[in-house]
Design an enzyme around this catalytic site. Structure first.
Site, PDB file in Angstrom:
ATOM      1  CG  ASN A   1      27.408 109.622  13.870  1.00 16.86           C
ATOM      2  OD1 ASN A   1      26.716 109.874  13.506  1.00 16.86           O
ATOM      3  ND2 ASN A   1      28.194 109.498  15.201  1.00 16.86           N
TER       4      ASN A   1
ATOM      5  N   GLY B   1      26.003 116.788   2.904  1.00 14.00           N
ATOM      6  CA  GLY B   1      25.573 115.030   2.514  1.00 14.00           C
ATOM      7  C   GLY B   1      27.372 115.334   2.504  1.00 14.00           C
ATOM      8  CB  SER B   2      30.756 117.367   2.386  1.00 12.58           C
ATOM      9  OG  SER B   2      30.846 116.972   3.814  1.00 12.58           O
ATOM     10  CG  ASN B   3      30.588 113.457   6.401  1.00 15.04           C
ATOM     11  OD1 ASN B   3      32.933 112.340   5.814  1.00 15.04           O
ATOM     12  ND2 ASN B   3      30.931 114.392   7.091  1.00 15.04           N
TER      13      ASN B   3
ATOM     14  CE  LYS C   1      15.151 115.091  14.814  1.00 13.10           C
ATOM     15  NZ  LYS C   1      14.623 115.934  15.923  1.00 13.10           N
ATOM     16  CG  LEU C   2      18.876 107.976  20.139  1.00  7.68           C
ATOM     17  CD1 LEU C   2      20.202 108.773  20.285  1.00  7.68           C
ATOM     18  CD2 LEU C   2      18.005 107.775  21.409  1.00  7.68           C
TER      19      LEU C   2
ATOM     20  CG  HIS D   1      31.520 112.851  17.363  1.00  7.30           C
ATOM     21  ND1 HIS D   1      30.080 113.258  17.569  1.00  7.30           N
ATOM     22  CD2 HIS D   1      32.067 113.179  18.131  1.00  7.30           C
ATOM     23  CE1 HIS D   1      29.919 114.572  18.403  1.00  7.30           C
ATOM     24  NE2 HIS D   1      31.228 114.096  18.740  1.00  7.30           N
TER      25      HIS D   1
HETATM   26  N1  LIG Z   1      21.137 105.547  19.063  1.00  7.93           N
HETATM   27  C1  LIG Z   1      22.506 106.119  17.924  1.00  7.93           C
HETATM   28  N2  LIG Z   1      21.729 107.757  17.201  1.00  7.93           N
HETATM   29  C2  LIG Z   1      22.317 107.954  16.532  1.00  7.93           C
HETATM   30  C3  LIG Z   1      23.451 108.638  17.639  1.00  7.93           C
HETATM   31  C4  LIG Z   1      24.937 107.551  17.815  1.00  7.93           C
HETATM   32  O1  LIG Z   1      25.866 106.983  18.080  1.00  7.93           O
HETATM   33  N3  LIG Z   1      23.643 106.539  18.098  1.00  7.93           N
HETATM   34  N4  LIG Z   1      24.877 109.250  16.546  1.00  7.93           N
HETATM   35  C5  LIG Z   1      24.443 110.951  16.388  1.00  7.93           C
HETATM   36  C6  LIG Z   1      25.205 111.882  15.263  1.00  7.93           C
HETATM   37  N5  LIG Z   1      25.465 112.698  16.314  1.00  7.93           N
HETATM   38  C7  LIG Z   1      26.686 112.089  16.564  1.00  7.93           C
HETATM   39  O2  LIG Z   1      27.929 111.594  16.427  1.00  7.93           O
HETATM   40  C8  LIG Z   1      24.770 113.519  16.806  1.00  7.93           C
HETATM   41  C9  LIG Z   1      23.777 113.943  16.879  1.00  7.93           C
HETATM   42  C10 LIG Z   1      22.478 114.720  17.204  1.00  7.93           C
HETATM   43  C11 LIG Z   1      22.693 115.236  18.500  1.00  7.93           C
HETATM   44  C12 LIG Z   1      21.642 115.902  19.103  1.00  7.93           C
HETATM   45  O3  LIG Z   1      21.858 116.068  20.491  1.00  7.93           O
HETATM   46  N6  LIG Z   1      20.528 115.768  18.543  1.00  7.93           N
HETATM   47  C13 LIG Z   1      19.457 116.838  19.265  1.00  7.93           C
HETATM   48  C14 LIG Z   1      18.606 117.307  18.218  1.00  7.93           C
HETATM   49  C15 LIG Z   1      19.534 117.957  16.879  1.00  7.93           C
HETATM   50  C16 LIG Z   1      18.355 118.457  16.013  1.00  7.93           C
HETATM   51  O4  LIG Z   1      16.574 117.827  15.669  1.00  7.93           O
HETATM   52  O5  LIG Z   1      18.810 119.301  14.699  1.00  7.93           O
HETATM   53  C17 LIG Z   1      18.380 116.227  19.989  1.00  7.93           C
HETATM   54  O6  LIG Z   1      18.450 114.634  20.079  1.00  7.93           O
HETATM   55  O7  LIG Z   1      18.173 116.629  21.167  1.00  7.93           O
HETATM   56  C18 LIG Z   1      23.495 114.392  19.450  1.00  7.93           C
HETATM   57  C19 LIG Z   1      24.831 113.592  18.744  1.00  7.93           C
HETATM   58  C20 LIG Z   1      23.148 110.578  15.108  1.00  7.93           C
HETATM   59  N7  LIG Z   1      21.955 109.420  15.849  1.00  7.93           N
HETATM   60  N1  LIG Z   2      27.176 114.721  16.404  1.00  6.82           N
HETATM   61  C1  LIG Z   2      26.616 114.275  14.584  1.00  6.82           C
HETATM   62  C2  LIG Z   2      27.174 115.629  13.719  1.00  6.82           C
HETATM   63  O1  LIG Z   2      28.181 116.482  14.239  1.00  6.82           O
HETATM   64  N2  LIG Z   2      28.286 115.155  12.659  1.00  6.82           N
HETATM   65  C3  LIG Z   2      28.667 116.331  11.905  1.00  6.82           C
HETATM   66  O2  LIG Z   2      27.368 116.764  11.168  1.00  6.82           O
HETATM   67  C4  LIG Z   2      28.404 117.191   9.532  1.00  6.82           C
HETATM   68  C5  LIG Z   2      27.675 116.446   8.360  1.00  6.82           C
HETATM   69  O3  LIG Z   2      28.644 117.650   7.777  1.00  6.82           O
HETATM   70  P1  LIG Z   2      28.425 116.472   6.220  1.00  6.82           P
HETATM   71  O4  LIG Z   2      26.677 116.637   6.305  1.00  6.82           O
HETATM   72  O5  LIG Z   2      28.930 117.362   4.846  1.00  6.82           O
HETATM   73  O6  LIG Z   2      28.649 115.373   5.678  1.00  6.82           O
HETATM   74  C6  LIG Z   2      30.298 116.617   9.782  1.00  6.82           C
HETATM   75  O7  LIG Z   2      31.135 116.982  10.101  1.00  6.82           O
HETATM   76  C7  LIG Z   2      29.794 115.747  10.574  1.00  6.82           C
HETATM   77  O8  LIG Z   2      30.801 114.909  11.418  1.00  6.82           O
END
Ligand SMILES: Nc1nc2c(c(=O)[nH]1)N[C@@H](CN(C=O)c1ccc(C(=O)N[C@@H](CCC(=O)O)C(=O)O)cc1)CN2
Ligand SMILES: NCC(=O)N[C@@H]1O[C@H](COP(=O)([O-])[O-])[C@@H](O)[C@H]1O
Length: 363
Positions: A192, A97-99, A176-177, A194
């Site tokens: 979001n 949760g640093s962001n 999660k999605l 990334h």
């Molecule tokens: N509808 C959307 N949901 C989310 C987005 C988005 O752009 N549209 N961004 C993600 C954050 N993210 C990248 O920035 C991201 C997070 C997770 C995954 C992923 O592959 N997750 C795995 C499960 C991981 C786990 O449960 O530990 C998976 O779905 O298999 C990819 C990108 C947040 N939601």
């Molecule tokens: N694709 C999603 C993803 O990888 N997100 C990344 O998870 C970290 C969360 O750090 P935080 O919990 O310290 O904010 C951050 O680096 C963020 O960009």
């Protein structure tokens, strides 16, 4: 037809889409005063807008459209948040949760004109959720854990966010999605962050250290965070802002992650601040842009003061419009060109200036 637009300092020749039912875009040559705004619609009929009482809005005198959301500017301080309602934020976390903490610090410190109303997580014991509880911020679990009664459904999540009055949703390490119900309930209102330069290194499977390992393995020389709007797929939403950091040949994934994370904290606070200040405008091709400051076309700035109407002198405007720096740069570069031009004409000591170069400092 009622439409709502966010007039908060768009530049004179920008186009913004009316947010709301009307998709009509309007061409703003914005003149803003304490209570008077001149607005040119795309059919070039000049609309004089007047402040309508206490309601936070203005009425177009010669149009069927009612425009809301114009922010009165008390005096001439920066309007970035003067008169704007503080926004309510719903932050989604899965990890440390640093962001989230950076954004929360911004809401407390004043750089973000909003408040974190609720935190959502799929990991109720994660650092971000612990931090929220410590600050007295309610925590909702979504999605439900497979073997726990805790958690809400997608429909309940939307209801809960509405109940907390959430204006904007910020994903901050949420893994999660986001369900389509939520995406549709909050159009152009979910961001979001990334940890890579999208569209590269994004999509399903690209999260956390996996992203940085992929960047290093690719041989990329630069990386950096991307803040983007969220649609129903992973990382395919419209890009709003990016930061850049170098990738060193000796970098481990952890070292690169730390460098990118430091940039994330700054970028996400800036983007959230712009969101809360209503300083995001949508270009005609659908690209969102952050307006860093109010730019007003000097020639048209009429300021209706309490008692008398007066026009700011151009030099005063430059200070207000924040173009003073650009003005000086142009002035000096013009002077340098002129000197080098005179030098080459009189002593043939430098390259001949052709007609286009001669014209350049006449501009
Ligand atoms: N509808 C959307 N949901 C989310 C987005 C988005 O752009 N549209 N961004 C993600 C954050 N993210 C990248 O920035 C991201 C997070 C997770 C995954 C992923 O592959 N997750 C795995 C499960 C991981 C786990 O449960 O530990 C998976 O779905 O298999 C990819 C990108 C947040 N939601
Ligand atoms: N694709 C999603 C993803 O990888 N997100 C990344 O998870 C970290 C969360 O750090 P935080 O919990 O310290 O904010 C951050 O680096 C963020 O960009």
């Amino acid at each position: 037809m009622e439409s709502r637009t966010l007039i908060s300092g768009c530049s004179s020749n920008s186009r913004i889409s009316l947010i709301g039912r009307s998709e009509k875009s309007i061409d703003l040559s914005l003149v803003r005063s304490q209570k008077l705004v001149f607005l040119k619609t795309q059919n070039f009929s000049k609309l004089d807008l007047k402040w309508v009482g206490a309601r936070r809005g203005v009425e177009c005198r010669s149009s069927v459209e009612r425009v809301e959301g114009v922010v009165g500017v008390e005096g001439f301080e920066s309007e970035s948040s003067v008169g704007l309602r503080r926004k309510k934020l719903g932050v989604f976390v899965s990890g440390g949760g640093s962001n989230f903490r950076s954004i929360h610090d911004g809401t407390v410190g004043g750089s973000v004109h909003g408040d974190v109303a609720v935190v959502v997580t799929n990991k109720p014991e994660c650092g971000g959720a612990e931090y929220a509880r410590g600050k007295g911020i309610p925590v909702i679990v979504f999605p439900k854990g497979s073997n726990s009664s805790d958690g809400v459904s997608a429909a309940d999540l939307v209801d809960a966010l509405r109940a907390y009055g959430v204006d904007f949703v910020l994903l901050a390490g949420y893994l999660k999605l986001i369900p389509v119900e939520l995406v549709r309930a909050y159009p152009k209102s979910i961001l979001n962050i990334h940890p890579a330069l999208l569209p590269a290194f994004g999509g399903k499977g690209y999260y956390g250290m996996k992203v940085h390992k992929a960047v290093i393995a690719s041989g990329a020389r630069f990386s950096g965070p991307t803040v983007h709007f969220v649609d129903e797929h992973y990382d395919t939403g419209r890009i709003l802002a990016q930061g850049v950091v170098p990738v060193l040949a000796s970098d481990t994934a952890e070292e690169l992650a730390a460098r990118v994370l430091h940039e994330e904290h700054k970028l996400y606070v800036e983007a959230t601040s712009a969101l809360c200040d209503e300083r995001i405008v949508w270009r005609e091709d659908g690209v969102p842009l952050i307006r860093s400051d109010r730019v007003i076309r000097p020639a048209e700035l009429f300021l209706a003061r309490e008692k008398k109407e007066e026009k700011l002198k151009p030099i005063e405007l430059l200070f207000y419009t924040g173009n003073f720096r650009n003005y000086l740069q142009k002035l000096f570069s013009g002077a340098i060109l002129l000197c080098s031009g005179v030098c080459s004409l009189s002593q043939n000591c430098g390259p001949e200036l052709d007609s286009s170069q001669m014209k350049s400092f006449a501009a």
